[in-house]
Design a protein around this motif. Structure first.
Motif, PDB file in Angstrom:
ATOM      1  N   PHE A   1     -20.860  -7.283 -11.219  1.00 44.43           N
ATOM      2  CA  PHE A   1     -21.556  -6.282 -12.340  1.00 44.43           C
ATOM      3  C   PHE A   1     -21.625  -4.821 -11.809  1.00 44.43           C
ATOM      4  N   ASN A   2     -21.772  -4.898 -10.279  1.00 49.68           N
ATOM      5  CA  ASN A   2     -21.836  -3.624  -9.525  1.00 49.68           C
ATOM      6  C   ASN A   2     -20.665  -3.039  -8.944  1.00 49.68           C
ATOM      7  N   THR A   3     -19.523  -3.833  -9.465  1.00 48.67           N
ATOM      8  CA  THR A   3     -18.118  -3.522  -8.714  1.00 48.67           C
ATOM      9  C   THR A   3     -17.531  -2.391  -9.491  1.00 48.67           C
ATOM     10  N   ARG A   4     -17.092  -1.366  -8.935  1.00 54.71           N
ATOM     11  CA  ARG A   4     -16.407  -0.192  -9.764  1.00 54.71           C
ATOM     12  C   ARG A   4     -15.210  -0.519  -9.909  1.00 54.71           C
ATOM     13  N   TYR A   5     -14.238   0.406 -10.806  1.00 51.83           N
ATOM     14  CA  TYR A   5     -12.918   0.082 -11.088  1.00 51.83           C
ATOM     15  C   TYR A   5     -12.141   0.540  -9.707  1.00 51.83           C
ATOM     16  N   SER A   6     -12.393   1.482  -8.787  1.00 48.57           N
ATOM     17  CA  SER A   6     -11.725   1.688  -7.628  1.00 48.57           C
ATOM     18  C   SER A   6     -11.777   0.625  -6.692  1.00 48.57           C
ATOM     19  N   GLU A   7     -12.735  -0.330  -6.794  1.00 52.73           N
ATOM     20  CA  GLU A   7     -13.122  -1.695  -5.921  1.00 52.73           C
ATOM     21  C   GLU A   7     -12.228  -2.743  -6.535  1.00 52.73           C
ATOM     22  N   SER A   8     -12.319  -3.005  -7.887  1.00 51.08           N
ATOM     23  CA  SER A   8     -11.922  -4.125  -8.411  1.00 51.08           C
ATOM     24  C   SER A   8     -10.344  -4.206  -8.322  1.00 51.08           C
ATOM     25  N   VAL A   9      -9.565  -2.923  -8.670  1.00 48.17           N
ATOM     26  CA  VAL A   9      -8.272  -2.879  -8.698  1.00 48.17           C
ATOM     27  C   VAL A   9      -7.651  -3.319  -7.371  1.00 48.17           C
ATOM     28  N   GLU A  10      -8.397  -3.458  -6.177  1.00 44.74           N
ATOM     29  CA  GLU A  10      -7.985  -4.120  -5.146  1.00 44.74           C
ATOM     30  C   GLU A  10      -7.461  -5.419  -5.185  1.00 44.74           C
ATOM     31  N   LEU A  11      -8.115  -6.012  -5.979  1.00 39.33           N
ATOM     32  CA  LEU A  11      -8.171  -7.445  -6.134  1.00 39.33           C
ATOM     33  C   LEU A  11      -6.883  -7.955  -7.006  1.00 39.33           C
ATOM     34  N   LEU A  12      -6.212  -6.883  -7.709  1.00 46.25           N
ATOM     35  CA  LEU A  12      -5.163  -7.220  -8.654  1.00 46.25           C
ATOM     36  C   LEU A  12      -3.944  -7.947  -7.806  1.00 46.25           C
ATOM     37  N   SER A  13      -3.268  -8.718  -8.181  1.00 44.71           N
ATOM     38  CA  SER A  13      -2.194  -9.357  -7.564  1.00 44.71           C
ATOM     39  C   SER A  13      -1.439  -9.987  -8.722  1.00 44.71           C
ATOM     40  N   ILE A  14      -0.141 -10.522  -8.167  1.00 47.39           N
ATOM     41  CA  ILE A  14       0.965 -11.076  -9.216  1.00 47.39           C
ATOM     42  C   ILE A  14       0.225 -12.639  -9.503  1.00 47.39           C
TER      43      ILE A  14
ATOM     44  N   PRO B   1       0.357  -5.788  14.218  1.00 39.13           N
ATOM     45  CA  PRO B   1       0.633  -5.540  12.886  1.00 39.13           C
ATOM     46  C   PRO B   1      -0.522  -5.650  12.042  1.00 39.13           C
ATOM     47  N   VAL B   2      -0.632  -5.209  10.685  1.00 37.85           N
ATOM     48  CA  VAL B   2      -1.716  -5.080  10.083  1.00 37.85           C
ATOM     49  C   VAL B   2      -1.461  -5.842   8.414  1.00 37.85           C
ATOM     50  N   CYS B   3      -2.568  -6.581   8.149  1.00 34.33           N
ATOM     51  CA  CYS B   3      -2.467  -7.119   6.832  1.00 34.33           C
ATOM     52  C   CYS B   3      -2.364  -6.026   5.805  1.00 34.33           C
ATOM     53  N   ARG B   4      -1.426  -6.131   4.834  1.00 36.92           N
ATOM     54  CA  ARG B   4      -1.280  -5.179   3.725  1.00 36.92           C
ATOM     55  C   ARG B   4      -1.199  -5.773   2.222  1.00 36.92           C
ATOM     56  N   ASP B   5      -1.807  -6.911   2.221  1.00 38.80           N
ATOM     57  CA  ASP B   5      -2.047  -7.659   0.873  1.00 38.80           C
ATOM     58  C   ASP B   5      -3.252  -8.039   0.761  1.00 38.80           C
TER      59      ASP B   5
END
Length: 429
Positions: A16-29, A291-295
């Motif tokens: 409930f404390n998560t904001r839009y900018s944070e939650s969109v990072e969790l979206l995936s196919i 290399p770095v993780c970009r997923d």
């Protein structure tokens, strides 16, 4: 399924404390596919079911049969009751839909967004009128295991390791594995005072100029002299770090110097190493470990890629803190101190866990072990006849050390102050 999250009361609070900018990072196919397969399709099937109304006698009969069967099953398995009672909190976060329905209710019933009703801490007095600024930097998701200051094999703190007057405190654990709970701890004198006014409110009421700058959220209800969000500072910021934590340093020196108070307390609440998009938490010049993780589905990345991305965030934190120290050193005729402490740690795939927020009782140490260190200006050391190398550390430290150390640095005597919890306190010879 992806991050092995347990939906207990504290985790529902995180959601409930998560904001839009944070939650969109969790979206995936894969998340979209998951919602379609296990959400939309079952929902469509349910709409095709024709509901027939039954008479009340039959409903009561069915309910009685269900009760008898359930009671018989529980009685037959009575030997497992003690096990269920012992693990009730874990099961409550695993069983759907109980977990998110009941724990959402429990979370909202515990919310207090106002300082009204907070108990007042006892007043105190300042023993010195010298100009003093104390900057508290609240880190995000930084675990001490990945700081070279704590012996990590990679050089993630090249600038801080060159700083003189830096006191690195060992064996520090967070009091929770989530932001809101940990911030409440570090702004309180003890567990027994979590219902009292927080440190910024307390100091404001005692006449201190308290400046709160945030690129994050989750602090308890507070009353301060100035509360500024990162977005309000960006128009005056210049450089590649203006979309990151460096925005919090915008005009900071001028703000401190313009204060008409002798005591200035600044809190910088950073975004730090918050996942899962670690690669977005630093500018390109700090993309040193590759290399770095970009997923966003970090479980798809190799362990090396994930840890490299995370280590780069620590490298950027090292730059941020060193820049802050350089700014504080240039403030004339002012004693200065900078404290850095993280809210909690992070899991990077160890034991199959990722991110943080695992219930504290069985959370791994990676989510609890946090960095905690203090830098002191030469003027502070001279005024207090102090030598960092002579400080005798306690066997372990906690986030409650913050409250008492800040009061001690300001020379503030109060009934709530405990010298044993002040990491800078000099014991009497």
């Amino acid at each position: 399924m992806t991050y092995q999250v347990v939906l207990d009361r504290t985790m529902m609070g995180n959601i409930f404390n998560t904001r839009y900018s944070e939650s969109v990072e969790l979206l995936s196919i894969s998340l979209i596919i998951f919602i379609v397969m296990f959400g939309l399709i079952p929902a469509l099937l349910l709409t095709q079911i024709k509901v027939k109304q039954l008479d009340r006698v039959r409903v009561l009969a069915n309910a009685l049969i269900a009760f008898i069967v359930s009671f018989s099953f529980l009685y037959a398995n009575s030997t497992s009751w003690l096990w269920i009672d012992k693990h009730a909190s874990i099961l409550g976060g695993k069983i759907l839909p109980w977990s998110y329905i009941i724990n959402s209710t429990r979370h909202h019933s515990s919310i207090n967004r106002s300082t009204e009703g907070q108990k007042v801490l006892p007043d105190g007095v300042f023993t010195s009128n010298n100009k003093m600024v104390f900057v508290l930097v609240i880190g995000e998701t930084a675990r001490s295991d990945n700081f070279s200051l704590y012996g990590y094999s990679k050089l993630t703190n090249p600038k801080l390791q060159q700083q003189s007057n830096l006191l690195v405190l060992n064996n520090t654990k967070s009091c929770t594995t989530y932001t809101t709970g940990s911030l409440a701890c570090m702004l309180a004198p003890s567990n027994q005072h979590l219902g009292y006014e927080a440190l910024p409110t307390y100091l404001t009421r005692q006449g201190v100029d308290v400046q709160w700058r945030t690129n994050n959220w989750g602090e308890p209800p507070i009353e301060v002299s100035s509360y500024v969000k990162a977005g309000e500072l960006r128009s005056k910021c210049s450089g590649n770090g203006c979309n990151l934590d460096e925005v919090l340093l915008t005009n900071l020196t001028a703000t401190i110097e313009s204060s008409d108070k002798e005591k200035v307390f600044v809190v910088l609440h950073t975004k730090g190493s918050h996942g899962p998009s670690y690669y977005t938490r630093y500018t390109k010049e700090f993309n040193q470990f590759i290399p770095v993780c970009r997923d966003e589905e970090v479980s798809k990345c190799s362990s090396e890629e994930l840890i490299n991305a995370y280590d780069n965030t620590i490298l950027y934190t090292d730059h941020f803190l060193s820049t802050l120290i350089n700014k504080l050193e240039k403030i004339k005729n002012t004693s200065a101190a900078m404290m850095y402490i993280s809210d909690h740690g992070e899991s990077l795939g160890e034991h199959g866990l990722y991110l943080h927020g695992t219930p504290y009782s069985f959370a791994p140490d990676y989510q609890k072990n946090i960095p905690f260190f203090i830098w002191l200006s030469d003027q502070y050391l001279d005024e207090n006849i102090f030598n960092v190398s002579n400080i005798r550390q306690a066997p372990n430290h906690s986030q409650f050390n913050v409250f008492h150390t800040v009061l001690g640095a300001f020379g503030f005597e109060s009934p709530v102050y405990e010298s044993a919890m002040d990491v800078l306190h000099k014991p009497e010879d």
